[in-house]
Design an enzyme around this catalytic site. Structure first.
Site, PDB file in Angstrom:
ATOM      1  CD  GLU A 115      -3.408   1.181  -1.815  1.00  0.00           C
ATOM      2  OE1 GLU A 115      -3.964   0.053  -1.293  1.00  0.00           O
ATOM      3  OE2 GLU A 115      -4.212   2.264  -1.609  1.00  0.00           O
ATOM      4  CG  HIS A 149      -2.138   0.856   1.554  1.00  0.00           C
ATOM      5  ND1 HIS A 149      -1.952   2.204   0.935  1.00  0.00           N
ATOM      6  CD2 HIS A 149      -3.413   0.698   1.648  1.00  0.00           C
ATOM      7  CE1 HIS A 149      -3.119   2.657   1.247  1.00  0.00           C
ATOM      8  NE2 HIS A 149      -3.946   2.094   1.646  1.00  0.00           N
TER       9      HIS A 149
END
Length: 278
Positions: A254, A154
């Protein structure tokens, strides 16, 4: 140079510095929260008010979302899984040469993880720090049954200002708009003038983040989905561990196996998600 250290509250991390770059990695979550190439500004964004406390996710850097991305069907379980707040084990590190350093961290099942996710596993993250930041997140099934995962690295990128940013490489890719839950198709490059929360599918090439002062490239393997996120004004003002104006200086791209890009891993088999930032 590799240094193991603890913050004043006992929070453990590893500092790495070589002739091309430096990085800092928390043992909690195997979380890279600082990466900077020699002579440049940091590539990763880190909230000024982020927590560095046991059991609390760090806001910024590169959280490891695993074994599920987003919310679990059981809403009592943590969003984005348990790996990002679990304490990982240091396996090894090595200096390949004066410009390149690698480190490997590992997480395995425990009584605590089995209460949340009833499978035995080994999760290994190998991080290589040079003028590129490379990550290899390897999931191995140690159970007697197959299991399904979704996951993400992320990554929070630091940007000069969100209005100066363009993302190339996702034109004509289908995506789920998580704000409307509608399926759309990207038209052209991505720029920002409002909240964006999208899960792109069928991604098979390089993604390029063009900022006013620099260009950053992202290449994924073992993945065909990419999440693009910026909370914008209203949501940012309500989020924990973020200042109300934080949305101006950060952007998430991400590397993921999300939604339709889920992975089924059979007993004694593995899957590796690779991401390289350069």
């Amino acid at each position: 140079m590799i240094v193991h250290k603890k913050l004043a509250n006992g929070f453990a991390c590893i500092e790495i510095k070589n002739s091309s770059a430096e990085a800092t990695i928390a043992l909690q979550g195997a979380h890279i929260f600082h990466y900077k190439r020699e002579g440049e500004e940091p590539i990763l964004w880190l909230s000024e008010v982020s927590d560095f406390e046991a059991g609390k996710a760090i806001r910024g850097g590169i959280p490891v979302c695993w074994p599920w991305f987003g919310f679990n069907e059981d809403k009592t379980l943590p969003q984005h899984g348990f790996a990002r707040t679990a304490l990982w084990e240091f396996v090894c590190s090595g200096e390949v040469d004066e410009k390149t350093t690698s480190i490997t961290l590992k997480l395995t099942h425990s009584d605590e993880t089995l209460k949340m996710w009833c499978y035995k596993f080994e999760l290994e993250l190998k991080i290589t720090i040079s003028d590129r930041l490379s990550m290899e997140l390897k999931t191995t099934n140690l159970d007697r049954e197959s299991f399904t995962i979704t996951q993400a690295l992320h990554t929070y990128f630091a940007v000069s200002h969100i209005s100066d940013v363009t993302i190339k490489g996702l034109d004509r890719k289908p995506y789920l708009d998580a704000l409307t839950w509608k399926n759309e198709v990207q038209k052209g490059d991505i720029s920002f003038n409002q909240e964006v929360d999208r899960v792109y599918q069928e991604v098979d090439g390089e993604i390029v983040l063009i900022d006013k002062n620099r260009i950053v490239h992202l290449k994924n393997e073992g993945s065909s989905s990419v999440v693009v996120w910026n909370p914008w004004i209203e949501k940012c003002s309500r989020m924990s561990a973020m200042k109300p104006t934080a949305y101006e200086s950060m952007l998430c791209i991400e590397s993921a196996n999300a939604f339709d890009d889920f992975k089924v891993i059979k007993p004694n088999e593995s899957h590796t998600l690779r991401a390289t930032i350069y």
